[in-house]
Design a protein around this motif. Structure first.
Motif, PDB file in Angstrom:
ATOM      1  N   ALA A 283      -5.442  -5.369 -11.818  1.00 53.71           N
ATOM      2  CA  ALA A 283      -5.172  -3.956 -10.795  1.00 53.71           C
ATOM      3  C   ALA A 283      -6.401  -4.082  -9.899  1.00 53.71           C
ATOM      4  CB  ALA A 283      -5.371  -2.718 -11.908  1.00 53.71           C
ATOM      5  N   GLU A 284      -7.489  -4.654 -10.163  1.00 53.63           N
ATOM      6  CA  GLU A 284      -8.783  -4.609  -9.025  1.00 53.63           C
ATOM      7  C   GLU A 284      -8.570  -5.390  -8.071  1.00 53.63           C
ATOM      8  OE1 GLU A 284      -8.765  -5.163 -12.394  1.00 53.63           O
ATOM      9  OE2 GLU A 284      -9.929  -3.422 -13.131  1.00 53.63           O
ATOM     10  N   ALA A 285      -7.699  -6.521  -8.324  1.00 50.64           N
ATOM     11  CA  ALA A 285      -7.369  -7.648  -7.054  1.00 50.64           C
ATOM     12  C   ALA A 285      -6.511  -6.841  -6.197  1.00 50.64           C
ATOM     13  CB  ALA A 285      -6.722  -8.748  -7.526  1.00 50.64           C
ATOM     14  N   VAL A 286      -5.315  -6.041  -6.906  1.00 46.03           N
ATOM     15  CA  VAL A 286      -4.402  -5.361  -5.888  1.00 46.03           C
ATOM     16  C   VAL A 286      -4.897  -4.138  -5.078  1.00 46.03           C
ATOM     17  CG1 VAL A 286      -2.374  -4.078  -5.871  1.00 46.03           C
ATOM     18  CG2 VAL A 286      -2.441  -6.144  -7.621  1.00 46.03           C
ATOM     19  N   GLN A 287      -5.713  -3.666  -5.763  1.00 43.86           N
ATOM     20  CA  GLN A 287      -6.278  -2.406  -4.795  1.00 43.86           C
ATOM     21  C   GLN A 287      -7.454  -3.013  -3.820  1.00 43.86           C
ATOM     22  OE1 GLN A 287      -6.003   0.776  -5.138  1.00 43.86           O
ATOM     23  NE2 GLN A 287      -6.941   0.627  -3.319  1.00 43.86           N
ATOM     24  N   ALA A 288      -8.116  -4.096  -3.890  1.00 40.82           N
ATOM     25  CA  ALA A 288      -8.709  -4.728  -3.030  1.00 40.82           C
ATOM     26  C   ALA A 288      -8.196  -5.351  -2.256  1.00 40.82           C
ATOM     27  CB  ALA A 288      -9.582  -5.956  -3.825  1.00 40.82           C
ATOM     28  N   ALA A 289      -6.814  -5.819  -2.282  1.00 42.74           N
ATOM     29  CA  ALA A 289      -5.927  -6.319  -1.036  1.00 42.74           C
ATOM     30  C   ALA A 289      -5.465  -4.977  -0.325  1.00 42.74           C
ATOM     31  CB  ALA A 289      -4.845  -6.987  -2.365  1.00 42.74           C
ATOM     32  N   ILE A 290      -4.957  -3.922  -0.800  1.00 38.29           N
ATOM     33  CA  ILE A 290      -4.490  -2.844  -0.172  1.00 38.29           C
ATOM     34  C   ILE A 290      -5.591  -2.377   0.654  1.00 38.29           C
ATOM     35  CG2 ILE A 290      -4.053  -0.493  -0.535  1.00 38.29           C
ATOM     36  CD1 ILE A 290      -2.515  -0.990  -3.000  1.00 38.29           C
ATOM     37  N   THR A 291      -6.918  -2.240   0.362  1.00 37.02           N
ATOM     38  CA  THR A 291      -8.003  -1.970   1.128  1.00 37.02           C
ATOM     39  C   THR A 291      -8.100  -2.996   2.422  1.00 37.02           C
ATOM     40  OG1 THR A 291      -9.313  -1.009  -0.888  1.00 37.02           O
ATOM     41  CG2 THR A 291     -10.454  -1.486   1.256  1.00 37.02           C
ATOM     42  N   PHE A 292      -7.881  -4.221   1.977  1.00 35.57           N
ATOM     43  CA  PHE A 292      -8.062  -5.376   3.029  1.00 35.57           C
ATOM     44  C   PHE A 292      -6.945  -5.237   3.960  1.00 35.57           C
ATOM     45  CE2 PHE A 292      -6.855  -9.574   4.689  1.00 35.57           C
ATOM     46  CZ  PHE A 292      -8.071 -10.108   5.156  1.00 35.57           C
ATOM     47  N   ILE A 293      -5.718  -4.854   3.690  1.00 37.90           N
ATOM     48  CA  ILE A 293      -4.739  -4.779   4.699  1.00 37.90           C
ATOM     49  C   ILE A 293      -4.961  -3.353   5.506  1.00 37.90           C
ATOM     50  CG2 ILE A 293      -2.240  -4.083   4.635  1.00 37.90           C
ATOM     51  CD1 ILE A 293      -1.947  -5.519   2.090  1.00 37.90           C
ATOM     52  N   ASN A 294      -5.502  -2.356   4.858  1.00 35.32           N
ATOM     53  CA  ASN A 294      -5.832  -1.310   5.747  1.00 35.32           C
ATOM     54  C   ASN A 294      -6.826  -1.286   6.536  1.00 35.32           C
ATOM     55  OD1 ASN A 294      -3.748   0.466   4.395  1.00 35.32           O
ATOM     56  ND2 ASN A 294      -5.044   1.061   2.871  1.00 35.32           N
ATOM     57  N   VAL A 295      -8.000  -1.992   6.141  1.00 32.81           N
ATOM     58  CA  VAL A 295      -9.033  -2.206   7.298  1.00 32.81           C
ATOM     59  C   VAL A 295      -8.597  -3.423   8.389  1.00 32.81           C
ATOM     60  CG1 VAL A 295     -11.210  -3.563   7.273  1.00 32.81           C
ATOM     61  CG2 VAL A 295     -10.789  -2.143   5.396  1.00 32.81           C
ATOM     62  N   ASN A 296      -7.526  -4.049   8.196  1.00 34.06           N
ATOM     63  CA  ASN A 296      -7.214  -4.965   9.113  1.00 34.06           C
ATOM     64  C   ASN A 296      -5.966  -4.456  10.034  1.00 34.06           C
ATOM     65  OD1 ASN A 296      -8.159  -8.043   9.193  1.00 34.06           O
ATOM     66  ND2 ASN A 296      -8.178  -7.327   6.903  1.00 34.06           N
ATOM     67  N   ASN A 297      -5.785  -3.000   9.775  1.00 33.87           N
ATOM     68  CA  ASN A 297      -4.798  -2.017  10.850  1.00 33.87           C
ATOM     69  C   ASN A 297      -3.483  -2.268  10.674  1.00 33.87           C
ATOM     70  OD1 ASN A 297      -7.058  -0.740  11.956  1.00 33.87           O
ATOM     71  ND2 ASN A 297      -7.448  -2.501  13.218  1.00 33.87           N
ATOM     72  N   LEU A 298      -3.082  -2.951   9.582  1.00 32.97           N
ATOM     73  CA  LEU A 298      -1.769  -3.148   9.066  1.00 32.97           C
ATOM     74  C   LEU A 298      -1.326  -1.672   7.996  1.00 32.97           C
ATOM     75  CD1 LEU A 298      -1.743  -6.643   8.187  1.00 32.97           C
ATOM     76  CD2 LEU A 298      -0.557  -5.452  10.209  1.00 32.97           C
ATOM     77  N   SER A 299      -0.314  -1.548   7.678  1.00 34.97           N
ATOM     78  CA  SER A 299       0.056  -0.492   7.113  1.00 34.97           C
ATOM     79  C   SER A 299       0.418  -0.900   5.479  1.00 34.97           C
ATOM     80  CB  SER A 299       1.242   0.347   7.689  1.00 34.97           C
ATOM     81  OG  SER A 299       1.551   1.338   6.835  1.00 34.97           O
ATOM     82  N   VAL A 300       0.435  -0.405   4.593  1.00 35.21           N
ATOM     83  CA  VAL A 300       0.744  -0.694   2.925  1.00 35.21           C
ATOM     84  C   VAL A 300       1.005   0.553   2.361  1.00 35.21           C
ATOM     85  CG1 VAL A 300      -1.684  -0.991   2.231  1.00 35.21           C
ATOM     86  CG2 VAL A 300       0.261  -2.192   1.288  1.00 35.21           C
ATOM     87  N   GLU A 301       2.093   0.468   1.581  1.00 36.77           N
ATOM     88  CA  GLU A 301       2.306   1.662   0.700  1.00 36.77           C
ATOM     89  C   GLU A 301       2.831   1.140  -0.724  1.00 36.77           C
ATOM     90  OE1 GLU A 301       5.668   4.132   1.594  1.00 36.77           O
ATOM     91  OE2 GLU A 301       6.331   2.663   3.130  1.00 36.77           O
ATOM     92  N   VAL A 302       2.454   1.593  -1.760  1.00 32.79           N
ATOM     93  CA  VAL A 302       3.086   1.056  -3.289  1.00 32.79           C
ATOM     94  C   VAL A 302       4.243   2.040  -3.219  1.00 32.79           C
ATOM     95  CG1 VAL A 302       2.422   1.090  -5.445  1.00 32.79           C
ATOM     96  CG2 VAL A 302       0.431   1.001  -4.003  1.00 32.79           C
ATOM     97  N   LEU A 303       5.350   1.189  -3.358  1.00 33.33           N
ATOM     98  CA  LEU A 303       6.678   1.934  -3.438  1.00 33.33           C
ATOM     99  C   LEU A 303       6.987   2.303  -4.885  1.00 33.33           C
ATOM    100  CD1 LEU A 303       8.816  -0.525  -1.099  1.00 33.33           C
ATOM    101  CD2 LEU A 303       7.758   1.626  -0.650  1.00 33.33           C
ATOM    102  N   GLY A 304       6.385   1.370  -6.065  1.00 29.70           N
ATOM    103  CA  GLY A 304       6.410   1.547  -7.352  1.00 29.70           C
ATOM    104  C   GLY A 304       6.141   0.346  -8.474  1.00 29.70           C
ATOM    105  N   HIS A 305       6.559   0.338  -9.293  1.00 23.36           N
ATOM    106  CA  HIS A 305       6.316  -0.833 -10.390  1.00 23.36           C
ATOM    107  C   HIS A 305       7.663  -1.334 -10.860  1.00 23.36           C
ATOM    108  CE1 HIS A 305       2.278   0.549 -10.298  1.00 23.36           C
ATOM    109  NE2 HIS A 305       2.726   1.583 -10.068  1.00 23.36           N
ATOM    110  N   VAL A 306       7.726  -2.594 -11.132  1.00 21.17           N
ATOM    111  CA  VAL A 306       8.873  -3.515 -11.424  1.00 21.17           C
ATOM    112  C   VAL A 306       8.437  -4.075 -12.629  1.00 21.17           C
ATOM    113  CG1 VAL A 306      10.063  -3.709  -9.551  1.00 21.17           C
ATOM    114  CG2 VAL A 306       8.447  -5.549  -9.938  1.00 21.17           C
ATOM    115  N   PRO A 307       9.329  -4.821 -13.689  1.00 20.34           N
ATOM    116  CA  PRO A 307       9.006  -5.343 -14.656  1.00 20.34           C
ATOM    117  C   PRO A 307       8.582  -6.811 -14.062  1.00 20.34           C
ATOM    118  CG  PRO A 307      11.203  -4.475 -15.024  1.00 20.34           C
ATOM    119  CD  PRO A 307      10.752  -4.169 -13.608  1.00 20.34           C
ATOM    120  N   ALA A 308       7.870  -7.781 -14.839  1.00 20.60           N
ATOM    121  CA  ALA A 308       7.324  -8.690 -14.373  1.00 20.60           C
ATOM    122  C   ALA A 308       8.776  -9.790 -14.144  1.00 20.60           C
ATOM    123  CB  ALA A 308       6.555  -9.621 -15.470  1.00 20.60           C
ATOM    124  N   ASN A 309       8.452 -10.798 -13.460  1.00 22.17           N
ATOM    125  CA  ASN A 309       9.367 -11.792 -12.945  1.00 22.17           C
ATOM    126  C   ASN A 309      10.638 -11.395 -12.322  1.00 22.17           C
ATOM    127  OD1 ASN A 309       7.761 -13.812 -14.385  1.00 22.17           O
ATOM    128  ND2 ASN A 309       8.427 -12.933 -16.512  1.00 22.17           N
TER     129      ASN A 309
END
Length: 353
Positions: A322-348
């Motif tokens: 979860a920490e890595a995902v949140q850091a990735a979201i922050t990184f995307i926003n800092v680089n002026n791209l857009s990102v949104e969490v649509l939801g969650h899915v089962p693995a695989n």
């Protein structure tokens, strides 16, 4: 070139019922030489709006000006003169079946009293412009839908208008013919500097040739702007609905069925990353993998071009902490791209489109 100031239009209700407001306080400016699209669902008021430009429908209140001329203030003679500067083409072509291609195009010039030699000098270049020189002696019944619309375009251009109004001009045509007609309109716009106002219910038509767009609903303009901006960052839910299927933002049903709003035990978040303009070429997936140790499973995506600029969306399952995902979201926003969490899915979860 065309300005609407507080334009309203009401029609009497049926059987003496309440009046129906087709236009509700329209304020809109259309620039000289641009291709301006107006989109809305049936009943939104878009066809009424285009018809008040040449006063086929007189507004109940408000003002419409074309090239600085107050259309509301014109008497019958003044309106006839002003309409010569405003061409119009229609969904069902409105050709006279008893007249040839040449004679259909010549009709407005005949009514204006021009001599035969003057008419010929105007009609023949127009037939060449729309690619129908070899069909000049054919009758409408001998033409395809696309050819009929080309006749309609040539006829609308015969009076050398500065404005061309297109009321659902491609709705009766197949996709391939629609593309050819839209390219013709873009070519005419470029060659003649014509201001084109294009009414449609298809966002793909707007995307193809328009510079700016207004979205209508219930007689009002609910959103307007440059086509690229409206497509890549729609604000109103109706606009988002129009845009989603064209730019690939609409998720496949198989993915929607598996999405959960809440985190799932052992599941992973689904991110939608939006790329646009110069940032569309950013190698964001490889960067996220290297920097944050994430595995990104691509579930859905599309890259397109709008007004010559790249735009795309990529839907990925992010596998990692979860920490890595949140850091990735922050990184995307800092680089002026857009990102949104649509939801969650089962693995695989495998790619679905």
């Amino acid at each position: 070139m065309i300005e609407f100031h507080g334009v309203e239009k009401e029609f009497p209700g049926r059987g003496g019922g309440a009046a129906v407001k087709a236009l509700d306080g329209i304020d809109l400016n259309i620039g000289r030489g641009e291709i301006f699209g107006i989109i809305g669902r049936s009943g939104a008021g878009k066809s009424t709006l285009i018809r008040v430009v040449n006063m086929l429908e007189r507004p109940t209140s408000g003002r419409v000006t074309v090239a600085g001329i107050d259309m509301n203030a014109l008497d019958a003679a003044g309106l006839r003169a002003a309409r010569r500067g405003i061409g119009m083409i229609f969904q069902h072509f409105n050709l006279l079946s008893s007249r040839t291609v040449y004679d259909n195009v010549a009709l407005p010039l005949e009514l204006a009293g021009l001599k035969r030699s003057e008419i010929r000098a105007k009609v023949e270049p127009l037939l060449d412009l729309v690619g129908l020189s070899d069909k000049r002696d054919r009758y409408p019944a001998e033409l395809s839908g696309g050819q009929k619309q080309r006749v309609g375009i040539a006829r609308a251009l015969s009076s050398e208008p500065k404005v061309l109004l297109c009321d659902e001009a491609t709705s009766a045509l197949d996709p391939e013919t629609t593309t050819s007609i839209l390219r013709l309109l873009a070519d005419i716009n470029a060659k003649l500097g014509l201001t084109i106002v294009l009414i449609t219910h298809e966002m793909a038509v707007i995307k193809e040739i328009c510079h700016r767009v207004a979205v209508m609903e219930a007689g009002r303009v609910i959103e307007q702007g440059d086509v690229f901006d409206v497509f890549t960052a729609p604000r109103h839910p109706t606009t988002r609905s129009f845009v989603s299927s064209v730019v690939g933002a609409e998720l496949p049903d198989t993915l929607v069925e598996r999405l959960s709003a809440e985190p799932l035990p052992g599941g992973n978040p689904v991110l939608r990353i939006t790329f646009k303009g110069a940032l569309a070429n950013t190698p964001i997936i490889s960067q996220l993998t290297r920097r944050f140790g994430l595995d990104l499973n691509i579930l859905h995506g599309r890259i397109d071009h709008i007004q010559g600029a790249p735009f795309g969306t990529l839907v990925v399952e992010a596998v990692g902490s979860a920490e890595a995902v949140q850091a990735a979201i922050t990184f995307i926003n800092v680089n002026n791209l857009s990102v949104e969490v649509l939801g969650h899915v089962p693995a695989n979860l495998r790619a679905v489109g």
